[in-house]
Design a protein around this motif. Structure first.
Motif, short mmCIF file in Angstrom:
data_model
loop_
_atom_site.label_atom_id
_atom_site.label_comp_id
_atom_site.label_asym_id
_atom_site.label_seq_id
_atom_site.Cartn_x
_atom_site.Cartn_y
_atom_site.Cartn_z
N LEU A 120 -47.22 -25.18 29.57
CA LEU A 120 -45.79 -24.49 29.90
C LEU A 120 -46.21 -24.03 31.25
O LEU A 120 -47.28 -23.32 31.51
CB LEU A 120 -44.99 -23.51 28.98
N HIS A 121 -45.14 -24.05 32.05
CA HIS A 121 -45.20 -23.43 33.64
C HIS A 121 -44.07 -22.43 33.66
O HIS A 121 -42.86 -22.70 33.80
CB HIS A 121 -44.89 -24.59 34.69
N VAL A 122 -44.37 -21.13 33.33
CA VAL A 122 -43.59 -19.96 33.33
C VAL A 122 -43.32 -19.05 34.82
O VAL A 122 -42.47 -18.11 34.60
CB VAL A 122 -43.88 -19.29 32.11
N GLN A 123 -44.11 -19.54 35.67
CA GLN A 123 -44.09 -18.70 36.80
C GLN A 123 -42.68 -18.84 37.39
O GLN A 123 -42.11 -17.93 37.83
CB GLN A 123 -45.01 -19.16 38.09
N PRO A 124 -41.87 -20.20 37.40
CA PRO A 124 -40.73 -19.90 37.86
C PRO A 124 -39.47 -19.28 37.18
O PRO A 124 -38.67 -18.51 37.54
CB PRO A 124 -40.04 -21.53 37.80
N LEU A 125 -39.96 -18.97 35.82
CA LEU A 125 -39.10 -18.32 34.88
C LEU A 125 -39.47 -16.70 35.33
O LEU A 125 -38.31 -15.90 35.54
CB LEU A 125 -39.58 -18.29 33.34
N GLN A 126 -40.35 -16.33 35.53
CA GLN A 126 -40.71 -14.84 36.07
C GLN A 126 -40.08 -14.68 37.13
O GLN A 126 -39.30 -13.53 37.42
CB GLN A 126 -42.14 -14.64 36.13
N ALA A 127 -39.87 -15.73 38.20
CA ALA A 127 -39.07 -15.14 39.59
C ALA A 127 -37.75 -15.13 39.23
O ALA A 127 -37.18 -14.44 39.83
CB ALA A 127 -39.38 -16.47 40.46
N MET A 128 -37.29 -16.17 38.57
CA MET A 128 -35.86 -16.01 38.03
C MET A 128 -35.51 -14.54 37.11
O MET A 128 -34.42 -13.85 37.68
CB MET A 128 -35.54 -17.09 37.10
N LEU A 129 -36.40 -14.20 36.33
CA LEU A 129 -36.11 -12.77 35.57
C LEU A 129 -36.21 -11.98 36.61
O LEU A 129 -35.43 -10.80 36.58
CB LEU A 129 -37.20 -12.69 34.65
N ASP A 130 -37.10 -11.89 37.63
CA ASP A 130 -37.26 -10.73 38.52
C ASP A 130 -35.86 -10.60 39.46
O ASP A 130 -35.69 -9.64 40.24
CB ASP A 130 -38.43 -10.92 39.51
N ALA A 131 -35.50 -11.94 39.60
CA ALA A 131 -34.21 -11.79 40.44
C ALA A 131 -33.00 -11.53 39.69
O ALA A 131 -31.83 -11.37 40.30
CB ALA A 131 -33.98 -13.39 41.06
N GLY A 132 -33.00 -11.01 38.47
CA GLY A 132 -31.89 -10.76 37.69
C GLY A 132 -31.04 -11.64 36.91
O GLY A 132 -29.82 -11.31 36.68
N LEU A 133 -31.77 -12.89 36.87
CA LEU A 133 -31.01 -14.10 36.24
C LEU A 133 -31.54 -14.13 34.83
O LEU A 133 -32.36 -13.68 34.43
CB LEU A 133 -31.34 -15.26 37.10
N THR A 134 -30.47 -14.57 34.09
CA THR A 134 -30.48 -15.08 32.60
C THR A 134 -30.72 -16.60 32.46
O THR A 134 -29.68 -17.08 32.47
CB THR A 134 -29.57 -14.21 31.86
N PRO A 135 -31.99 -17.14 32.34
CA PRO A 135 -32.04 -18.47 31.96
C PRO A 135 -31.43 -18.86 30.48
O PRO A 135 -31.69 -18.08 29.56
CB PRO A 135 -33.57 -18.69 31.75
N VAL A 136 -30.64 -19.76 30.48
CA VAL A 136 -30.02 -20.46 29.63
C VAL A 136 -30.78 -21.76 29.10
O VAL A 136 -30.45 -22.71 29.81
CB VAL A 136 -28.81 -20.25 29.44
N PHE A 137 -31.37 -21.94 28.01
CA PHE A 137 -32.19 -23.21 27.98
C PHE A 137 -31.44 -24.09 26.78
O PHE A 137 -31.21 -23.52 25.61
CB PHE A 137 -33.59 -23.08 27.58
N ALA A 138 -31.34 -25.23 26.90
CA ALA A 138 -30.76 -26.24 26.03
C ALA A 138 -32.15 -26.89 25.40
O ALA A 138 -33.18 -26.84 26.04
CB ALA A 138 -30.10 -27.30 26.94
N PRO A 139 -31.91 -27.47 24.27
CA PRO A 139 -33.18 -27.88 23.52
C PRO A 139 -33.69 -29.27 23.90
O PRO A 139 -33.60 -30.26 23.16
CB PRO A 139 -32.87 -27.92 22.11
N LEU A 140 -34.02 -29.23 25.27
CA LEU A 140 -34.49 -30.52 25.71
C LEU A 140 -35.80 -30.40 26.72
O LEU A 140 -35.89 -29.40 27.43
CB LEU A 140 -33.43 -31.44 26.86
N THR A 141 -36.75 -31.06 26.47
CA THR A 141 -37.99 -31.10 27.31
C THR A 141 -38.28 -32.71 28.05
O THR A 141 -37.25 -33.35 28.13
CB THR A 141 -39.21 -30.69 26.46
N HIS A 142 -39.21 -32.81 28.73
CA HIS A 142 -39.37 -34.08 29.15
C HIS A 142 -40.88 -34.32 29.48
O HIS A 142 -41.74 -33.58 29.13
CB HIS A 142 -38.98 -34.19 31.07
N ASP A 143 -41.29 -35.46 29.65
CA ASP A 143 -42.58 -36.29 29.34
C ASP A 143 -43.35 -36.19 30.70
O ASP A 143 -44.56 -36.60 30.72
CB ASP A 143 -42.65 -37.78 28.56
N GLY A 144 -42.82 -35.91 31.88
CA GLY A 144 -43.22 -35.87 33.15
C GLY A 144 -43.28 -37.34 33.98
O GLY A 144 -43.78 -37.40 34.93
N LYS A 145 -42.72 -38.18 33.11
CA LYS A 145 -42.75 -39.43 33.47
C LYS A 145 -41.36 -40.09 33.67
O LYS A 145 -41.08 -41.22 33.68
CB LYS A 145 -43.52 -40.66 32.74
#
Length: 262
Positions: free
Chosen positions: A129-154
């Motif tokens: 997982l790459h959570v650094q973007p989430l940290q930036a969003m949280l620090d900016a006061g945003l609330t991420p809302v995740f759908a149950p979807l991922t991706h294979d990088g391709k």
């Protein structure tokens, strides 16, 4: 002191408009950093029926063929996710809709075919997982809302269990925050008697869990949540709580309702 709440809400709450509205009002009221993960399987099944896409299950798990991955991407990542974000915005919560593909936060691997071919289903390895973007969003006061979807990088979207996504995010973020992972559904917690909504087991550790399993007290539906809960606790998450959606606000305090996993 908990720094971050990772909250997962189940499909039965999403299907109940009054319960969902109260739940979202409570989410909007929670102070500090929070992330919401949602399901939506029943809504996907209903819309699939309207479109002539038959839902197939084996052992309670959805088989995600080519038509179904298009369906769940549309329903989870589009309809359900954006409705939740819009409702949270109306309640003064600055939410942002996400899937695992966004900012490459949750890459996954397509589940290998063994006895069963589950199709386009993604399995997560937490260390990827790459959570650094989430940290930036949280620090900016945003609330991420995740759908149950991922991706294979391709370029391929993958259907991934929302409970697993919640646990994986909580584990990855526990390196930076004291995290309480909260599973919200239509029951008051883990029940000693499935027919009695008041028979809540308020505390479960590994020893108690093994005893409950050996005595066949737990129903099949709660087992994946408990396995994810213990995986999270053993991987650095501070606390895991399983409880009713109505109690989510209370469950961000020290006076918790529901079942605390330790």
């Amino acid at each position: 002191m908990i720094d971050l709440f990772v909250i997962k809400v189940g499909g039965n709450v999403l299907d109940n408009a009054p319960l969902l509205q109260q739940f979202l009002q409570n989410i909007a009221t929670i102070p500090g950093k929070k992330i919401l993960i949602h399901g939506g399987g029943k809504i996907a099944t209903r819309i699939g029926d309207q479109l002539g896409i038959v839902s197939n299950y084996i052992n309670g798990r959805r088989i995600t063929d080519a038509a179904t991955i298009d369906l769940v991407t549309m329903v989870y990542g589009g309809l359900v996710n954006k409705q939740l974000v819009a409702q949270l915005q109306a309640l003064g919560c600055n939410a942002i809709g996400m899937t695992g593909a966004d900012a490459n936060i949750i890459p996954a691997r397509k589940r290998p075919v063994k006895e069963i071919d589950y199709g386009f289903v993604g399995d997560i390895t937490t260390k990827d997982l790459h959570v650094q973007p989430l940290q930036a969003m949280l620090d900016a006061g945003l609330t991420p809302v995740f759908a149950p979807l991922t991706h294979d990088g391709k370029g391929q979207m993958l259907n991934t269990n929302a409970d697993t996504i919640a646990a994986s995010l909580a584990i990855a973020l526990s390196a930076f925050y004291k995290v309480r992972l909260i599973y919200c559904f239509e029951k008051k917690g883990v029940l000693r008697d499935a027919s009695d909504d008041e028979a809540v087991i308020h505390l479960i550790n590994r020893t108690i869990y093994q005893d409950l399993l050996e005595n066949k007290i737990l129903t099949d539906g709660i087992l994946p949540k408990l396995e994810n809960a213990f995986s999270a606790i053993e991987s650095g998450v501070t606390e895991v709580l399983i409880g009713h959606a109505d109690d989510v606000l209370r469950n961000t305090t020290r006076e918790v309702a529901g079942t605390l996993i330790c």
